[in-house]
Design a protein around this motif. Structure first.
Motif, PDB file in Angstrom:
ATOM      1  N   MET A 635      -2.593  12.953   4.839  1.00 41.29           N
ATOM      2  CA  MET A 635      -2.683  11.336   5.251  1.00 41.29           C
ATOM      3  C   MET A 635      -1.593  10.739   4.702  1.00 41.29           C
ATOM      4  SD  MET A 635      -4.721   9.209   6.983  1.00 41.29           S
ATOM      5  CE  MET A 635      -4.692   7.342   6.885  1.00 41.29           C
ATOM      6  N   GLY A 637       1.373  11.625   3.960  1.00 37.07           N
ATOM      7  CA  GLY A 637       2.494  12.247   4.454  1.00 37.07           C
ATOM      8  C   GLY A 637       2.636  11.439   5.927  1.00 37.07           C
ATOM      9  N   ALA A 638       1.505  11.582   6.688  1.00 33.56           N
ATOM     10  CA  ALA A 638       1.478  11.085   8.203  1.00 33.56           C
ATOM     11  C   ALA A 638       1.756   9.578   8.036  1.00 33.56           C
ATOM     12  CB  ALA A 638      -0.022  11.366   8.687  1.00 33.56           C
ATOM     13  N   VAL A 639       1.264   8.875   7.033  1.00 32.60           N
ATOM     14  CA  VAL A 639       1.465   7.366   7.151  1.00 32.60           C
ATOM     15  C   VAL A 639       3.141   7.260   6.829  1.00 32.60           C
ATOM     16  CG1 VAL A 639       0.892   5.135   5.982  1.00 32.60           C
ATOM     17  CG2 VAL A 639      -0.780   6.755   6.431  1.00 32.60           C
TER      18      VAL A 639
ATOM     19  N   GLU B  23       6.529  19.494   2.814  1.00 33.78           N
ATOM     20  CA  GLU B  23       5.905  18.398   2.558  1.00 33.78           C
ATOM     21  C   GLU B  23       6.079  17.965   1.260  1.00 33.78           C
ATOM     22  OE1 GLU B  23       3.861  17.525   5.407  1.00 33.78           O
ATOM     23  OE2 GLU B  23       3.158  15.748   4.585  1.00 33.78           O
ATOM     24  N   ARG B  26       6.934  12.400  -0.372  1.00 34.43           N
ATOM     25  CA  ARG B  26       7.021  11.335   0.513  1.00 34.43           C
ATOM     26  C   ARG B  26       5.784  11.012   1.123  1.00 34.43           C
ATOM     27  NH1 ARG B  26      10.203   7.808   1.966  1.00 34.43           N
ATOM     28  NH2 ARG B  26       9.409   7.533   4.039  1.00 34.43           N
ATOM     29  N   THR B  27       5.253   9.838   0.408  1.00 32.32           N
ATOM     30  CA  THR B  27       3.871   9.497   0.844  1.00 32.32           C
ATOM     31  C   THR B  27       3.690   8.062   1.021  1.00 32.32           C
ATOM     32  OG1 THR B  27       3.076   9.148  -1.296  1.00 32.32           O
ATOM     33  CG2 THR B  27       2.670  11.420  -0.342  1.00 32.32           C
ATOM     34  N   ALA B  28       2.804   7.616   1.810  1.00 40.14           N
ATOM     35  CA  ALA B  28       2.450   5.909   1.960  1.00 40.14           C
ATOM     36  C   ALA B  28       1.103   5.725   2.248  1.00 40.14           C
ATOM     37  CB  ALA B  28       3.572   5.480   2.940  1.00 40.14           C
ATOM     38  N   GLU B  29       0.743   4.587   1.944  1.00 39.26           N
ATOM     39  CA  GLU B  29      -0.710   4.357   2.062  1.00 39.26           C
ATOM     40  C   GLU B  29      -0.992   3.177   2.836  1.00 39.26           C
ATOM     41  OE1 GLU B  29      -4.552   3.578  -0.908  1.00 39.26           O
ATOM     42  OE2 GLU B  29      -2.637   4.363  -1.606  1.00 39.26           O
ATOM     43  N   LEU B  30      -1.793   3.289   3.851  1.00 39.63           N
ATOM     44  CA  LEU B  30      -2.161   2.012   4.507  1.00 39.63           C
ATOM     45  C   LEU B  30      -3.140   1.106   4.108  1.00 39.63           C
ATOM     46  CD1 LEU B  30      -3.080   3.778   8.202  1.00 39.63           C
ATOM     47  CD2 LEU B  30      -1.089   2.155   7.657  1.00 39.63           C
TER      48      LEU B  30
END
Lengths: 688, 196
Positions: A635, A637-639, B23, B26-30
């Motif tokens: 999740m 990573g997908a964002v 993977e 690099r991550t992000a959060e809504l």
């Protein structure tokens, strides 16, 4: 309230910053017509709260307010125009909220413009324009975007439709004759079952009563449809309202009208009416179209003319700044380039294609179907067959019964090659006048022309058999879903390097790789492919059905390699120009879509996915299958992936975090800097 | 068509070496969308769910009665003896669901119209987030089913050229939804974008 929230100018003001093609007299005519400002149009939305602040950065402070209305200030931007509904319904529109003072609409800055506008006062008191425009345009409010950071691009949408010399129509009804046509058409589809029921039921009173009730209901339905359906063309959209209990209102912007289709069946012609279908979306489903069944034939013609004329005017104004008209340039060089011609050796690849492998069985099924049909019709034929079966030796029959399927199975590859050859004989892919032309076929020569500007990407498909020989099929991802499934074949099954070469020459090559999905996705694939059979097996044990247990065990064991392969094929990635997503095992598909064609994202997460931090990321594309899904990506990573591909669309909705602050903060600035950034390909290399 | 410049050291399309693209961190959060739907939507969902549960309960009861009384030979005894547990179990499950889900869903359902993107979140245990750019909107539907009219809420459905790009906001305040639908239709009409 911010002045630009209230003032109607955004759509009509000949803003110096916006490249409006419309001349002053156009502006004037539109202005005279409206839209009248809704000065009481308090917007309850969050992004409005800035509007209540007394500090007005635009209207008051700046010496050149028109620039602000163009959105170049970066503080706020106005959107417009918006539509009020009919005057008759207008009262219900006032929204809850405190009494905000009407905006200062002084003539400062634009005296000559203001003097023409009929909206100086409160919107409610404003007399309408000379053409009795039935819609008040609201100012639409400004969407203040504090959290989104400064915006840099001037918004130009109001200038694009700044001149439509049309008055809106008031709501119209369908032809009264539709009360006849509709029910008849509906009854026709249920006529046969009713008749059968009546004849079999021997015309008993209950059935007769039910039939009568049905007919009455259908007639009433026709009446209700006629009574409640209203359609109305305004100068930039058509609105269809209907429904007595469940009310529905469909609004189709005229810009989106792709075609107006007028059809009339024999029945329609007899009554002098026609069905008008307004094709709006690319989808072929009725749900996305506007259908008027039925209007007078003359009205249908008028409607078609009117819709297309208004759309043409809108398009004319919008086309130049949007820069979408590539047609004329492309036609300037009508030379033909051959991208691909099929070598002889390719015909053998037919043996790998599942669809072609199954041809003998399809043929057999057709043959049996034919026999059955003719047998049912002609008793004599059946008798002959039965007689022949009786007279023939039993041993021969057994041999035939075993032999024919075996031969069929053995012949499968041969049939597959033959069928592949017949379909794809002399396959060529050429480029001509901005289009791709794929030609193929031995007996029926089929030529398919795909406009290049409608191609949004390509798709590589293969099955496990084809993967053993490293063969793939190539399809185009084209806008317009209609016949795309059959039409979009760009190359038949062939070796991957040659296909990649053809892609590079005809379209553009995807340079990025695919990043694998987290390990947790493997577990989910395995559970998916093995789990159901374990469940049926358990049920078999419970019910003591041994055959079910055995079958489930076999399928469950087969599910293990399938699940692993499914996991291995999962992947997503992007490069400067494309986004790519791959999934599937028995039919593995890798979609490669232009970044500019991405028209949205959705993330779906089940409870189980949430526990393992996974989500299905769907790339929405207005072409091909409509959406391509990266199953079980992580999740976060997908964002991040979506934010990399279309920063302008995703970044405003991200959480600012301390950990990724450096990267994401910088990214935020970058993303906000290019406002509709999904049309662009930022240099995303540092992201990897 | 966009033509990407050639790059050196890039993997082959599709089959590239994966070690470059693992993977990594690099991550992000809504963040959640800003606005909630109308509180009256809870009522709509509760009533609708109650009706659904009641209907299914009746069906399951009928099946259970049939299982108990018909005693067909192929149905194992163990099943037909315990058939009456089915509706009881479903009834309990249904009541818990009706009690919990609507308010839960109310907490999850959120929407926001950003600068030029509609951002929605929906679901309860399964969730979905969706982004739809305003300039790609093709049709805007504002519908009110009977129940929704009773509670004065509406469903706003925004469709794009792709079926997958359709976004639905359930349970908005009816007036608000109407204003928003007009607004979006107008903005979509003026924001011309042919890329669909």
């Amino acid at each position: 309230m911010n002045p630009e929230h209230e003032s109607p100018e955004p759509d009509g003001r000949p803003a110096p910053g916006s490249p409006s093609p419309a001349g002053p007299e156009h502006e004037r005519s539109r202005w005279a017509r409206g839209p009248a400002g809704r000065s009481d149009g308090r917007y309850p939305y969050e992004w409005q709260h800035a509007a209540e602040e007394p500090q007005q950065p635009d209207g008051g402070a700046h010496p050149q307010p028109s620039h602000e209305w163009c959105g170049t200030s970066g503080e706020s931007r106005a959107f417009g125009p918006s539509y009020e509904q009919d005057a008759t319904r207008a009262e219900s529109w006032s929204l809850p909220g405190g009494g905000l003072s009407p905006p200062p609409r002084g003539p400062q800055g634009h005296p000559q413009l203001y003097s023409q506008g009929p909206w100086q006062g409160h919107a409610g008191d404003v007399p309408h324009g000379p053409q009795a425009y039935p819609h008040h345009g609201t100012a639409g409010g400004a969407y203040t975007s504090e959290e989104h950071g400064p915006a840099s691009e001037p918004r130009q949408w109001w200038s694009e439709e700044a001149s439509q010399p049309f008055a809106a129509e008031s709501g119209r009804r369908l032809s009264p004759r539709s009360m006849v046509v509709g029910p008849i058409n509906q009854l026709r589809s249920i006529l046969f079952p009713i008749l059968v029921g009546l004849i079999i039921g021997g015309f008993n009173p209950w059935l007769l009563a039910a039939t009568g009730a049905t007919v009455v209901m259908v007639l009433v339905g026709g009446f209700v449809t006629w009574r409640t359906l209203r359609y109305e063309i305004t100068d930039d959209h058509i609105e269809i309202r209907k429904g007595l209990i469940r009310r529905e209102r469909r609004t189709i912007p005229l810009q989106r009208v792709r075609g107006v289709d007028v059809t009339s069946s024999l029945l329609h012609r007899m009554l002098g009416v026609s069905v008008v279908r307004i094709e709006a979306a690319a989808g072929s489903t009725d749900a996305e179209d506007g259908k008027l069944d039925a209007v007078d034939a003359a009205e249908a013609d008028r409607l078609r003319g009117e819709l297309l004329r208004r759309k043409a005017v809108l398009t004319e104004d919008g086309a130049e700044p949007a820069g979408t008209e590539e047609g004329p340039e492309a036609t300037a060089e009508p030379e033909t380039v051959t991208y691909f011609e099929m070598p002889r050796s390719w015909y053998l690849y037919g043996a790998l294609s599942l669809a072609h492998l199954l041809t003998p069985f399809a043929l057999l099924a057709t043959l049996i179907g034919l026999l059955q049909q003719s047998g049912a019709q002609l008793g004599a034929a059946t008798d002959t067959v039965v007689g022949w079966l009786d007279s023939t030796d039993r041993a021969l029959l057994t041999a035939l019964a075993i032999g024919v399927p075996v031969v069929l199975v053995l012949m499968m590859p041969v049939f597959a090659v033959v069928s592949y050859t017949v379909t794809n004989w002399g396959f060529t892919l050429r480029g001509r006048e901005g289009s791709l032309v794929a030609e193929r076929g031995l007996f029926t020569r089929r030529s398919v022309t795909l406009e290049k500007r409608r191609i949004r990407g390509h798709e590589l498909q293969d099955n496990p058999l084809e993967r053993t020989r490293d063969a793939v099929r190539l399809r185009a991802i084209v806008t317009g879903l209609g016949e795309a499934a059959t039409r979009a074949v760009l190359l038949p099954t062939g070796p991957r390097p040659r296909v990649a070469e053809a892609v590079e020459r005809a379209l553009a090559r995807y340079e990025g790789g695919l990043r694998p999905h987290p390990r947790a996705a493997l577990n989910r694939r395995l559970i998916r492919s093995v789990g159901p059979f374990l469940c049926t097996g358990a049920a078999g044990v419970l019910l003591e059905w041994n055959w079910l247990v055995a079958a489930s065990a076999v399928l469950a064991v087969l599910g293990v390699p399938l699940g692993i392969d499914r996991y291995r094929s999962l992947g997503h990635g992007h490069d400067e120009a494309f986004v790519s997503v791959r999934s599937g095992s028995l039919q593995r598909e890798q979609a490669v879509v232009e970044r500019s064609a991405v028209i949205g994202w959705s993330w779906n997460q089940t409870l189980f996915q949430r526990r393992s931090g996974l989500a299905d990321l769907q790339v929405t594309v207005g072409a091909g299958a409509g959406g391509y899904t990266a199953q079980d990506a992580s999740m976060p990573g997908a964002v991040a992936f979506a934010a990399d591909v279309t920063p302008g669309m995703v970044r405003p909705f991200l959480v600012e975090r301390g950990a990724g602050a450096a990267a994401s903060g910088q990214g935020h600035d970058r993303g906000a800097g290019q406002d509709s950034g999904h049309d662009r390909a930022p240099t995303a290399d540092e992201d990897r | 068509m966009l033509n990407s410049p050639a790059h050196d050291g890039r993997p082959e399309p599709g089959e590239g070496p994966r070690e470059h693209l693992t993977e990594e961190g690099r991550t992000a959060e809504l963040r959640p969308p800003l606005r909630r739907v109308s509180g009256r939507a809870v009522g709509v969902w509760t009533v609708r769910m109650l009706l659904g549960v009641a209907l299914k309960l009746v069906l399951i009861s009928v099946v259970a009665v049939m299982l108990t009384n018909l005693s067909l030979s192929w149905i194992p005894d163990r099943l037909s003896e315990n058939a009456r547990l089915l509706p009881i179990a479903y009834g309990v499950y249904g009541l818990v669901k009706v009690a919990v889900v609507p308010s839960w869903r109310y907490r999850v359902h959120r929407w926001e119209v950003g600068e030029d993107v509609i951002y929605t979140r929906a679901g309860w245990i399964a969730r979905s987030w969706q982004l739809v750019p305003v300039n790609r909107i093709q049709t805007v539907d504002h519908t009110q089913a009977m129940l929704e009219r009773v509670f004065d809420v509406a469903t706003l459905r925004v469709q794009t050229a792709s079926f997958a790009g359709s976004s639905t906001i359930e349970g908005m305040d009816a007036d608000e939804a109407r204003v928003l639908s007009e607004e979006l239709a107008a903005r979509a009409a003026t924001l011309r974008d042919d890329a669909t």
